[in-house]
Design a protein around this motif. Structure first.
Motif, PDB file in Angstrom:
ATOM      1  N   THR A  78      33.429  19.179  43.094  1.00 27.94           N
ATOM      2  CA  THR A  78      34.117  17.604  43.256  1.00 27.94           C
ATOM      3  C   THR A  78      32.788  17.119  43.863  1.00 27.94           C
ATOM      4  O   THR A  78      32.571  15.799  43.899  1.00 27.94           O
ATOM      5  N   LYS A  79      32.017  17.484  44.649  1.00 30.04           N
ATOM      6  CA  LYS A  79      30.755  16.923  44.969  1.00 30.04           C
ATOM      7  C   LYS A  79      29.390  17.220  43.838  1.00 30.04           C
ATOM      8  O   LYS A  79      28.767  16.256  45.109  1.00 30.04           O
TER       9      LYS A  79
ATOM     10  N   SER B  28      26.481  14.465  43.870  1.00 26.24           N
ATOM     11  CA  SER B  28      27.438  12.971  44.216  1.00 26.24           C
ATOM     12  C   SER B  28      25.916  12.913  45.156  1.00 26.24           C
ATOM     13  O   SER B  28      24.913  13.559  45.594  1.00 26.24           O
TER      14      SER B  28
ATOM     15  N   GLN C  47      20.089  12.471  45.399  1.00 29.67           N
ATOM     16  CA  GLN C  47      21.578  12.900  44.341  1.00 29.67           C
ATOM     17  C   GLN C  47      21.537  13.856  45.290  1.00 29.67           C
ATOM     18  O   GLN C  47      20.715  15.109  45.482  1.00 29.67           O
TER      19      GLN C  47
END
Length: 234
Positions: free
Chosen positions: A217-218, A221, A227
């Protein structure tokens, strides 16, 4: 019949009705007592001692330890994304579990190899044969001390690369919001990079599933304006 003969006959009949008075029965009973009190007791005690004594247990198991690596990579390194399961599949005849594999990382967390624990010296020999057949990897023997001293991240630690150097623990927590990570302090350090050094942060999670979910999920990110790439450490 005389009185003497009649008395002898009565004693014989009484003895035949009492099994314990038989020499054979007495001998069997004595043997049973000896077996239950001495022989079996001693054997049970010895078995219990061998199970409770880790040294005796290890001696009977005959554990062996080895280092698995690739001679074709730069500096004998494994592929960066190689998993423990990949190594287990490579050595599919060696009865290894995930707990029998520890990844050997350098200071930059590049995997140089893997330390392996085998159930016996014979299985270690099988691993040597398997690695020599495909020629992509090698196996060498190591001591138990080397195995014991190597830390295992066990798939519960995630490496964050590219975290802004001015990011505070609160910024990293916001970046990880929604994941089940262990609270600070986080382990943080700088590693060489171009054009400037890169900040790396280690984040521990409660389970392997939590760590993998955070990666899914990360990864890629943004933390502040940078980033961040992520990698689960094996």
């Amino acid at each position: 019949m005389s009185r003497l003969a009649a008395a002898a006959l009565r004693r014989g009949v009484a003895a035949s009705r009492d099994p314990s008075s038989s020499p054979l029965a007495a001998s069997a009973l004595g043997s049973a007592r000896l077996f239950s009190a001495d022989a079996s007791g001693e054997a049970a005690g010895a078995g219990a001692d061998s199970q409770s004594d880790p040294f005796l247990k290890e001696s009977s198991e005959g554990l062996a330890y080895g280092r698995f690596y690739s001679p074709t990579g730069v500096g004998n390194r494994l592929e960066k994304n190689m998993l423990k399961t990949d190594i287990i599949h490579q050595l599919d005849r060696c009865e290894l579990s995930l707990d029998d594999v520890k990844m050997d990382y350098n200071m930059g967390f590049t995997p140089l190899g893997a330390l392996l624990r085998f159930p016996s010296k014979a299985v270690f020999t099988t691993a040597v044969r398997q690695t020599s057949q495909n020629r992509l990897y090698k196996m060498e023997a190591i001591s138990r001390d080397e195995w014991d001293l190597k830390q295992s991240f066990d798939g519960k630690t995630v490496l964050l690369q590219g975290v802004p150097r001015n990011a505070l623990p609160e910024d990293i927590e916001r970046f990880l919001c929604g994941t089940n990570f262990e609270p600070p302090p986080f382990e943080s350090f700088l590693r060489p990079g171009v054009p400037e050094r890169i900040r790396v942060v280690l984040v521990k999670f409660r389970t392997k599933t939590d760590a993998m979910n955070a990666f899914i999920t990360k990864n890629r990110s943004f933390c502040l304006n940078n980033q961040v790439s992520m990698r689960v450490l094996q």
